[in-house]
Scaffold this motif. Structure first.
Motif: not given
Length: 109
Positions: A65-73, A76-79
């Motif tokens: 769910k938080f994969v995009l936050k792993g790339f940048a703070k 967004r969260d994945l749906t």
């Protein structure tokens, strides 16, 4: 460890903008656009360790769910729909989580 040593900040920013809208995430486009597909298996493993937040050796659904936050703070969260599709694409052995080899295979698809 952040993604800074592996990926270009401009590429990360571009993909976060491209997938800013809910239900727009496509893992194949994402890995290609962020430049991860062209990286060595060792670099992909480094990214895996960042995404494996609990250091279990696997990326579980909750971590996806938080994969995009792993790339940048500010990612967004994945749906739930995106998370389940991502997991289904990567989880080749059907154990409900993504191992490092599965992750590398998914990135290189």
């Amino acid at each position: 460890m952040a993604m800074g040593g592996i990926l270009k900040a401009d590429d990360v920013k571009k993909v976060l903008e491209a997938f800013a809208v809910a239900d727009s995430f496509d893992h194949k486009k994402f890995f290609d656009m962020v430049g991860l597909k062209a990286k060595s298996p060792d670099d992909v493993k480094k990214v895996f360790t960042v995404l494996d937040a609990d250091n279990s050796g696997f990326i579980e659904e909750e971590e996806l769910k938080f994969v995009l936050k792993g790339f940048a703070k500010d990612g967004r969260d994945l749906t739930d729909k995106e998370t389940k599709a991502f997991l289904k694409a990567a989880d080749k052995d059907g154990d409900g989580k993504i191992g490092v080899e599965e992750f590398i295979a998914l990135v290189k698809e």
